[in-house]
Design a protein around this motif. Structure first.
Motif, PDB file in Angstrom:
ATOM      1  N   MET A 288       0.827  -1.203   0.000  1.00  0.00           N
ATOM      2  CA  MET A 288       0.000   0.000   0.000  1.00  0.00           C
ATOM      3  C   MET A 288       0.862   1.253   0.000  1.00  0.00           C
ATOM      4  SD  MET A 288      -3.262   0.623  -0.071  1.00  0.00           S
ATOM      5  CE  MET A 288      -3.811   2.276  -0.513  1.00  0.00           C
ATOM      6  N   ASN A 289       2.014   1.198   0.639  1.00  0.00           N
ATOM      7  CA  ASN A 289       2.940   2.330   0.609  1.00  0.00           C
ATOM      8  C   ASN A 289       3.378   2.639  -0.820  1.00  0.00           C
ATOM      9  OD1 ASN A 289       2.824   2.495   3.383  1.00  0.00           O
ATOM     10  ND2 ASN A 289       4.688   1.335   3.726  1.00  0.00           N
ATOM     11  N   LEU A 290       3.637   1.586  -1.597  1.00  0.00           N
ATOM     12  CA  LEU A 290       4.054   1.791  -2.985  1.00  0.00           C
ATOM     13  C   LEU A 290       2.876   2.209  -3.860  1.00  0.00           C
ATOM     14  CD1 LEU A 290       6.637  -1.082  -3.582  1.00  0.00           C
ATOM     15  CD2 LEU A 290       7.018   1.259  -2.811  1.00  0.00           C
ATOM     16  N   ILE A 291       1.689   1.705  -3.562  1.00  0.00           N
ATOM     17  CA  ILE A 291       0.494   2.142  -4.288  1.00  0.00           C
ATOM     18  C   ILE A 291       0.292   3.642  -4.103  1.00  0.00           C
ATOM     19  CG2 ILE A 291      -2.027   2.021  -4.305  1.00  0.00           C
ATOM     20  CD1 ILE A 291      -1.774  -0.990  -3.785  1.00  0.00           C
ATOM     21  N   ASP A 292       0.500   4.113  -2.888  1.00  0.00           N
ATOM     22  CA  ASP A 292       0.400   5.550  -2.626  1.00  0.00           C
ATOM     23  C   ASP A 292       1.365   6.329  -3.504  1.00  0.00           C
ATOM     24  OD1 ASP A 292      -0.056   8.081  -1.148  1.00  0.00           O
ATOM     25  OD2 ASP A 292       1.918   7.674  -0.286  1.00  0.00           O
ATOM     26  N   LEU A 293       2.578   5.847  -3.640  1.00  0.00           N
ATOM     27  CA  LEU A 293       3.579   6.538  -4.448  1.00  0.00           C
ATOM     28  C   LEU A 293       3.210   6.528  -5.930  1.00  0.00           C
ATOM     29  CD1 LEU A 293       6.780   5.189  -2.691  1.00  0.00           C
ATOM     30  CD2 LEU A 293       5.925   7.522  -2.595  1.00  0.00           C
ATOM     31  N   MET A 294       2.667   5.419  -6.397  1.00  0.00           N
ATOM     32  CA  MET A 294       2.311   5.311  -7.811  1.00  0.00           C
ATOM     33  C   MET A 294       1.072   6.132  -8.157  1.00  0.00           C
ATOM     34  SD  MET A 294       3.013   1.324  -8.809  1.00  0.00           S
ATOM     35  CE  MET A 294       2.089   0.639  -7.442  1.00  0.00           C
ATOM     36  N   LEU A 295       0.105   6.166  -7.253  1.00  0.00           N
ATOM     37  CA  LEU A 295      -1.168   6.815  -7.571  1.00  0.00           C
ATOM     38  C   LEU A 295      -1.229   8.268  -7.128  1.00  0.00           C
ATOM     39  CD1 LEU A 295      -2.012   3.971  -8.315  1.00  0.00           C
ATOM     40  CD2 LEU A 295      -4.146   4.306  -7.041  1.00  0.00           C
ATOM     41  N   MET A 296      -0.570   8.604  -6.005  1.00  0.00           N
ATOM     42  CA  MET A 296      -0.820   9.906  -5.379  1.00  0.00           C
ATOM     43  C   MET A 296       0.365  10.866  -5.400  1.00  0.00           C
ATOM     44  SD  MET A 296      -3.489  11.270  -3.546  1.00  0.00           S
ATOM     45  CE  MET A 296      -4.299   9.954  -2.640  1.00  0.00           C
TER      46      MET A 296
ATOM     47  N   VAL B 190      -3.485  17.260  -6.810  1.00  0.00           N
ATOM     48  CA  VAL B 190      -4.087  16.238  -5.960  1.00  0.00           C
ATOM     49  C   VAL B 190      -3.177  16.060  -4.759  1.00  0.00           C
ATOM     50  CG1 VAL B 190      -4.846  13.844  -5.794  1.00  0.00           C
ATOM     51  CG2 VAL B 190      -5.071  15.063  -7.962  1.00  0.00           C
ATOM     52  N   SER B 191      -3.756  16.072  -3.574  1.00  0.00           N
ATOM     53  CA  SER B 191      -2.971  15.917  -2.346  1.00  0.00           C
ATOM     54  C   SER B 191      -3.467  14.705  -1.578  1.00  0.00           C
ATOM     55  CB  SER B 191      -3.104  17.158  -1.456  1.00  0.00           C
ATOM     56  OG  SER B 191      -2.687  18.321  -2.127  1.00  0.00           O
ATOM     57  N   GLY B 192      -2.577  14.084  -0.812  1.00  0.00           N
ATOM     58  CA  GLY B 192      -3.014  12.964   0.001  1.00  0.00           C
ATOM     59  C   GLY B 192      -1.884  12.059   0.405  1.00  0.00           C
ATOM     60  N   GLY B 193      -2.236  10.926   0.998  1.00  0.00           N
ATOM     61  CA  GLY B 193      -1.259   9.950   1.434  1.00  0.00           C
ATOM     62  C   GLY B 193      -1.773   9.124   2.587  1.00  0.00           C
ATOM     63  N   ILE B 194      -0.922   8.255   3.101  1.00  0.00           N
ATOM     64  CA  ILE B 194      -1.229   7.456   4.286  1.00  0.00           C
ATOM     65  C   ILE B 194      -0.887   8.300   5.515  1.00  0.00           C
ATOM     66  CG2 ILE B 194      -0.661   5.349   5.570  1.00  0.00           C
ATOM     67  CD1 ILE B 194       0.110   4.061   2.899  1.00  0.00           C
ATOM     68  N   ASN B 195      -1.845   8.361   6.456  1.00  0.00           N
ATOM     69  CA  ASN B 195      -1.639   9.177   7.660  1.00  0.00           C
ATOM     70  C   ASN B 195      -1.411  10.636   7.289  1.00  0.00           C
ATOM     71  OD1 ASN B 195      -1.341   9.735  10.407  1.00  0.00           O
ATOM     72  ND2 ASN B 195       0.791   9.082  10.489  1.00  0.00           N
ATOM     73  N   TRP B 196      -2.045  11.053   6.229  1.00  0.00           N
ATOM     74  CA  TRP B 196      -1.894  12.411   5.715  1.00  0.00           C
ATOM     75  C   TRP B 196      -2.958  13.318   6.310  1.00  0.00           C
ATOM     76  CZ3 TRP B 196      -5.510  15.145   2.712  1.00  0.00           C
ATOM     77  CH2 TRP B 196      -5.049  16.330   2.131  1.00  0.00           C
ATOM     78  N   PRO B 197      -2.631  14.569   6.616  1.00  0.00           N
ATOM     79  CA  PRO B 197      -1.322  15.229   6.513  1.00  0.00           C
ATOM     80  C   PRO B 197      -0.583  15.330   7.841  1.00  0.00           C
ATOM     81  CG  PRO B 197      -3.004  16.876   6.774  1.00  0.00           C
ATOM     82  CD  PRO B 197      -3.706  15.541   6.883  1.00  0.00           C
ATOM     83  N   LEU B 198      -0.946  14.504   8.814  1.00  0.00           N
ATOM     84  CA  LEU B 198      -0.380  14.629  10.150  1.00  0.00           C
ATOM     85  C   LEU B 198       0.922  13.874  10.353  1.00  0.00           C
ATOM     86  CD1 LEU B 198      -3.577  14.418  12.366  1.00  0.00           C
ATOM     87  CD2 LEU B 198      -2.147  16.415  11.966  1.00  0.00           C
ATOM     88  N   GLY B 199       1.231  12.936   9.490  1.00  0.00           N
ATOM     89  CA  GLY B 199       2.429  12.147   9.715  1.00  0.00           C
ATOM     90  C   GLY B 199       2.831  11.391   8.473  1.00  0.00           C
ATOM     91  N   ASN B 200       3.356  10.179   8.676  1.00  0.00           N
ATOM     92  CA  ASN B 200       3.836   9.382   7.557  1.00  0.00           C
ATOM     93  C   ASN B 200       3.392   7.947   7.689  1.00  0.00           C
ATOM     94  OD1 ASN B 200       6.040   7.768   8.970  1.00  0.00           O
ATOM     95  ND2 ASN B 200       6.690   9.845   9.465  1.00  0.00           N
TER      96      ASN B 200
ATOM     97  N   LYS C 221      -3.150  -7.676  -5.662  1.00  0.00           N
ATOM     98  CA  LYS C 221      -3.943  -8.287  -4.586  1.00  0.00           C
ATOM     99  C   LYS C 221      -4.363  -7.237  -3.550  1.00  0.00           C
ATOM    100  CE  LYS C 221      -3.391 -11.442  -0.670  1.00  0.00           C
ATOM    101  NZ  LYS C 221      -2.427 -12.322   0.071  1.00  0.00           N
ATOM    102  N   THR C 222      -3.436  -6.368  -3.181  1.00  0.00           N
ATOM    103  CA  THR C 222      -3.728  -5.337  -2.183  1.00  0.00           C
ATOM    104  C   THR C 222      -4.750  -4.349  -2.722  1.00  0.00           C
ATOM    105  OG1 THR C 222      -1.493  -5.569  -1.285  1.00  0.00           O
ATOM    106  CG2 THR C 222      -2.696  -3.551  -0.732  1.00  0.00           C
TER     107      THR C 222
END
Length: 475
Positions: A305-313, A334-344, A447-448
């Motif tokens: 999912m971390n890599l999906i975030d990089l590819m899509l967002m 487009v802005s976003g991410g995992i644990n966004w925007p408070l952390g990583n 799969k993810t």
């Protein structure tokens, strides 16, 4: 203060993620099908100790710059603050700067400033942190100062009343009185999550902030701001043996608190899309925000999912930017991410969202944008990504990691070490992150995406501008 993207972008890995050591355009200008050179293995020197009172101590010597970065992380964030006291964890963050046993009000800040250092603090999902970057010859002084406020915070009614007003004003300035205030970083968790601990207003209801009593503050400090609920990280131009001596001298005498009983913060599997409309009277343009629950932290799917975030967002080469911005022209970014925007991706300990947003023109509907998003996601769920695209995502991930670890102020490094110690009891995990990235395969990506990017795992907010704001924008 709670730090968040549009107002006070966090310096704890979140900001460096957006400023890679090698610009994305330059890094990927070469033929993407060509094999990249073997990545240099990350190795951060890490010493890990625990004092008798439960304090975790992480030391990472680095003599390249004559400074020391000191971080004290407490295992209490807004996710587990008391019910009927929303915003309490954030309020208490402010209280920690109001003076201690030997340093009066604002004297801690003055001490840092006089020595040419910088400092800050923030409240996150699962921790509240305080850090300072100071000349290395003052390391002992600031270890003493941090221990002084852990041992004896000056909790008075005057300080409490003052900081209640400061926090309420911060809420008004950052959320209530500005366009897109709290959108979507406050709104999406409240919609997507079912468990109160994950779904309440983290900034806090103004009435509940007012309701906090001196007894509440004293009990909160005694329970959560104790050595057995904290991590001390010292990174920089230091002698580890000397640092441990100071840690024992100043922190070792502080008594441990009773063991904390943690609430259940688990989330059920989402089985139906959630969607609401929000009217923002100050917003000049409509906006769309969306979120998906991510896989459990530390699993192979989570790494994917971390890599999906990089590819899509993330970045100008991301699929969302290419389609939603460059091809369709729905909005400027487009802005976003995992644990966004408070952390990583790493500095949390529980359920989490992968979220995104776009401020778009009024002549395009939210359903049209969602249809484009669904098309991008469907492709990821159906077709295996190419080896070149996977390698590009892994290169992005390594670049982010190198940038954080190599940053001169070491704040991002301290944040990773503290998080891994606090949540995993393993700060040395920082040296395994490249391996976790490298294990992800195209099959795991697909799969993810199939499980976690399904529409029934999504929450959507359609933000509409107020009539006056829309009229002003039209004029």
């Amino acid at each position: 203060m709670i730090q968040h993207g549009r107002l006070k972008r966090a310096a704890l890995f979140a900001a460096p993620l957006l400023a890679l050591a090698i610009p994305a355009q330059a890094a990927f200008a070469a033929d993407p099908a060509a094999k990249s050179a073997p990545a240099a293995a990350v190795h951060v020197p890490v010493e890990y100790h625990k004092l008798a009172n439960g304090l975790k101590v992480v030391i990472s010597p680095d003599h390249s710059v004559p400074t020391t970065t000191i971080g004290v992380y407490y295992g209490i964030g807004f996710r587990v603050e008391p019910k009927d006291r929303t915003g309490f964890a954030h309020l208490f963050e402010h209280m920690m700067f109001q003076g201690s046993q030997n340093l009066g009000k604002a004297e801690f800040i003055g001490l840092v400033n006089k020595n040419g250092g910088v400092l800050n603090g923030s409240t996150r999902f699962d921790f509240t942190n305080y850090y300072e970057v100071v000349p290395s010859n003052t390391t002992e002084t600031f270890l003493w100062a941090e221990a002084d406020r852990m041992k004896g915070l000056d909790i008075t009614q005057a300080n409490l009343t003052n900081q209640q007003e400061v926090v309420k004003n911060e809420v008004k300035v950052n959320v209530l009185n500005q366009p897109y205030g709290g959108f979507p970083w406050l709104d999406l968790p409240q919609l997507a999550n079912s468990n109160w601990y994950n779904a309440h207003n983290f900034y806090g209801d103004l009435k509940e902030i007012d309701a906090a009593t001196l007894e509440d503050v004293q009990a909160f400090f005694k329970q959560y701001y104790a050595p057995n609920n904290a991590v001390l990280v010292v990174a920089g131009d230091v002698d580890p043996k000397q640092v441990m001596g100071w840690a024992k001298q100043y922190f070792g005498v502080i008594p441990a608190a009773p063991k904390i009983v943690r609430p259940d913060i688990s989330e059920p599997r989402q089985t139906a899309e959630k969607r609401i409309e929000k009217v923002d009277p100050l917003a000049p343009q409509p906006a769309l925000a969306w979120a998906y629950h991510v896989p459990p932290k530390g699993t192979p799917e989570w790494a994917a999912m971390n890599l999906i975030d990089l590819m899509l967002m993330q970045g100008n080469d991301s699929r969302f930017t290419k389609v939603l911005v460059n091809e369709k022209g729905y909005g400027g970014s487009v802005s976003g991410g995992i644990n966004w925007p408070l952390g990583n991706d790493y500095d949390y300990n529980g359920p989490m969202l992968w979220s995104g947003m776009i401020i778009h023109s009024a002549d395009v509907s939210d359903d049209t944008i969602l249809a484009s998003i669904d098309g991008i996601v469907k492709d990821l769920q159906t077709n295996l990504i190419t080896p070149a695209e996977l390698e590009r995502a892994k290169t992005k991930a390594r670049s982010k990691l190198y940038d954080v670890i190599g940053d001169g102020n070491r704040v991002g490094l301290v944040n990773l070490l503290a998080s891994f110690a606090l949540f995993d009891d393993d700060p040395g995990r920082i040296n395994n992150l490249e391996q976790e990235i490298g294990k992800v395969t195209p099959e795991l990506i697909r799969k993810t995406a199939q499980e976690y990017l399904r529409p029934t795992n999504r929450s959507v907010i359609d933000l509409k501008p107020g009539k006056k704001a829309a009229a002003d924008a039209g004029q």
